[in-house]
Design a protein around this motif. Sequence first.
Motif, mmCIF file in Angstrom:
data_model
loop_
_atom_site.group_PDB
_atom_site.id
_atom_site.type_symbol
_atom_site.label_atom_id
_atom_site.label_comp_id
_atom_site.label_asym_id
_atom_site.label_seq_id
_atom_site.Cartn_x
_atom_site.Cartn_y
_atom_site.Cartn_z
ATOM 1 N N ARG A 119 3.892 9.380 51.012
ATOM 2 C CA ARG A 119 3.319 10.158 52.095
ATOM 3 C C ARG A 119 2.338 11.160 51.489
ATOM 4 N NH1 ARG A 119 4.746 12.147 57.356
ATOM 5 N NH2 ARG A 119 2.752 12.910 58.178
ATOM 6 N N VAL A 120 1.105 11.129 51.959
ATOM 7 C CA VAL A 120 0.084 12.022 51.434
ATOM 8 C C VAL A 120 0.333 13.430 51.962
ATOM 9 C CG1 VAL A 120 -2.388 12.492 51.302
ATOM 10 C CG2 VAL A 120 -1.556 10.127 51.259
ATOM 11 N N ALA A 121 0.320 14.409 51.056
ATOM 12 C CA ALA A 121 0.616 15.792 51.432
ATOM 13 C C ALA A 121 -0.246 16.733 50.602
ATOM 14 C CB ALA A 121 2.095 16.108 51.225
ATOM 15 N N ALA A 122 -0.785 17.756 51.227
ATOM 16 C CA ALA A 122 -1.677 18.706 50.572
ATOM 17 C C ALA A 122 -0.985 20.042 50.367
ATOM 18 C CB ALA A 122 -2.943 18.904 51.412
ATOM 19 N N ALA A 123 -1.282 20.683 49.239
ATOM 20 C CA ALA A 123 -0.789 22.036 49.020
ATOM 21 C C ALA A 123 -1.621 23.042 49.808
ATOM 22 C CB ALA A 123 -0.834 22.378 47.533
ATOM 23 N N THR A 124 -2.928 22.746 49.919
ATOM 24 C CA THR A 124 -3.859 23.611 50.650
ATOM 25 C C THR A 124 -4.759 22.748 51.506
ATOM 26 O OG1 THR A 124 -3.877 25.184 48.803
ATOM 27 C CG2 THR A 124 -5.630 25.396 50.448
ATOM 28 N N VAL A 125 -5.022 23.202 52.720
ATOM 29 C CA VAL A 125 -5.961 22.527 53.617
ATOM 30 C C VAL A 125 -7.048 23.532 53.983
ATOM 31 C CG1 VAL A 125 -6.304 21.382 55.840
ATOM 32 C CG2 VAL A 125 -4.160 21.039 54.565
ATOM 33 N N ALA B 87 -14.215 29.479 58.013
ATOM 34 C CA ALA B 87 -13.267 28.434 57.647
ATOM 35 C C ALA B 87 -11.861 28.902 57.974
ATOM 36 C CB ALA B 87 -13.381 28.102 56.161
ATOM 37 N N ARG B 88 -10.957 27.963 58.010
ATOM 38 C CA ARG B 88 -9.535 28.265 58.139
ATOM 39 C C ARG B 88 -8.826 27.613 56.956
ATOM 40 N NH1 ARG B 88 -8.249 30.230 63.331
ATOM 41 N NH2 ARG B 88 -9.972 30.022 64.807
ATOM 42 N N VAL B 89 -7.987 28.367 56.304
ATOM 43 C CA VAL B 89 -7.248 27.867 55.152
ATOM 44 C C VAL B 89 -5.764 27.854 55.494
ATOM 45 C CG1 VAL B 89 -6.576 28.317 52.760
ATOM 46 C CG2 VAL B 89 -8.959 28.616 53.473
ATOM 47 N N LEU B 90 -5.125 26.718 55.254
ATOM 48 C CA LEU B 90 -3.690 26.553 55.479
ATOM 49 C C LEU B 90 -3.003 26.465 54.128
ATOM 50 C CD1 LEU B 90 -3.839 23.683 58.153
ATOM 51 C CD2 LEU B 90 -3.953 26.152 58.564
ATOM 52 N N ARG B 91 -2.035 27.345 53.907
ATOM 53 C CA ARG B 91 -1.209 27.275 52.703
ATOM 54 C C ARG B 91 0.117 27.967 52.977
ATOM 55 N NH1 ARG B 91 -2.336 30.778 47.477
ATOM 56 N NH2 ARG B 91 -0.109 30.264 47.346
ATOM 57 N N ASP B 92 1.177 27.443 52.381
ATOM 58 C CA ASP B 92 2.502 28.070 52.467
ATOM 59 C C ASP B 92 2.949 28.300 53.905
ATOM 60 O OD1 ASP B 92 2.302 28.196 49.698
ATOM 61 O OD2 ASP B 92 1.528 30.240 49.714
ATOM 62 N N GLY B 93 2.579 27.393 54.811
ATOM 63 C CA GLY B 93 3.010 27.513 56.195
ATOM 64 C C GLY B 93 2.289 28.581 56.989
ATOM 65 N N ARG B 94 1.160 29.057 56.492
ATOM 66 C CA ARG B 94 0.398 30.090 57.177
ATOM 67 C C ARG B 94 -1.073 29.691 57.271
ATOM 68 N NH1 ARG B 94 3.808 34.477 57.550
ATOM 69 N NH2 ARG B 94 2.157 35.878 58.282
ATOM 70 N N GLU B 95 -1.739 30.283 58.248
ATOM 71 C CA GLU B 95 -3.159 30.038 58.483
ATOM 72 C C GLU B 95 -3.939 31.323 58.231
ATOM 73 O OE1 GLU B 95 -6.083 29.623 62.355
ATOM 74 O OE2 GLU B 95 -4.011 28.895 62.496
ATOM 75 N N TYR B 96 -5.052 31.198 57.515
ATOM 76 C CA TYR B 96 -5.908 32.343 57.192
ATOM 77 C C TYR B 96 -7.324 32.077 57.701
ATOM 78 C CZ TYR B 96 -2.161 33.497 53.904
ATOM 79 O OH TYR B 96 -0.929 33.803 53.345
#
Length: 310
Positions: A227-233, A264-273
């Motif tokens: 399953r493809v999974a990203a640390a950061t989106v 931009a929006r950055v997704l990491r560690d279950g949060r959106e920035y």
Amino acid sequence: MGQRTGVRRGAVAVLLAVVTAGCGVSGPGLDDGSDPAEGAGHSALAVKIDNVGAARPQTGLDAADIVYAEQVEGGLSRLMAVYATELPEAVGPVRSARESDLELLRQFDEPTLAFSGAQGRLLPVIDGAPVRAEAPKDAPDAYYRDAGRRAPHNLYVRPGRLLDSAPGEDVLTTGFRYGPAPGGGTPRNSYTVRYPSAGFTFTWSGERKRWLVSMDGAPTVTTDGERVAAATVVVQYVEVRQSAYQDFRGSNTPYSETVGAGKARVLRDGREYEVNWQRPVASGGTEFTTAAGGPMNFAEGQVWVVLAPA
């Protein structure tokens, strides 16, 4: 991967070749004694990857350091996977290059580009670019076709026959920064980006500490079951305009502008920035900063960058 903060400027050279159905017949595990191209191994490898339903599941996507998603003709999507710290046995299905790829790739220091072909009028532009690329005509031993799939969704590349070894993280000259998450952010369980005829959804897995990737409503799984999974989106909002080129059906090829500035929006560690991005010149990398002006650090691991219409 260690923290990468510098931006190395360099020209990218791209050659282009048109692929024929007779290119290569052996599988990725066979060794015919061929060697990688002379001088290979000191640049990142970028592979253009097919992303329509008939091309899935893809091969080698989970091993990429960075995966770019861009809009192409008909509102569909195509991927460009960048490899530096690991070279999988095979990657694909491999498809054609686009004009905007030349601009996007210039933030790397002379990457190798694996691709199948391009629009005829684009050939002189690519041939004139100061880039190193390997199409099937140039490196036939590096490519093969899977007899179990229908063309054009059956062309694959063996990265180990294009690069003598994984070049390492230093060639990822994107300007991305890695480190602890900044303060703030909003809890987010999932995020969806839509093109006119394609969609990407990223769902946070607390167990894996990764964003699980789905495309067009289905989980993204490779041919080996990963399953493809990203640390950061990164959802990078850019201007998507018409280019001067069309596909064989007469549909205009979109051009995603990656030089300039925007949101931009950055997704990491279950949060959106919510962040800003800036890339003043094509030969430089892209910097992402928080609303307060500090660096937007990414989590260690695979990064997905979705180029979304502003």
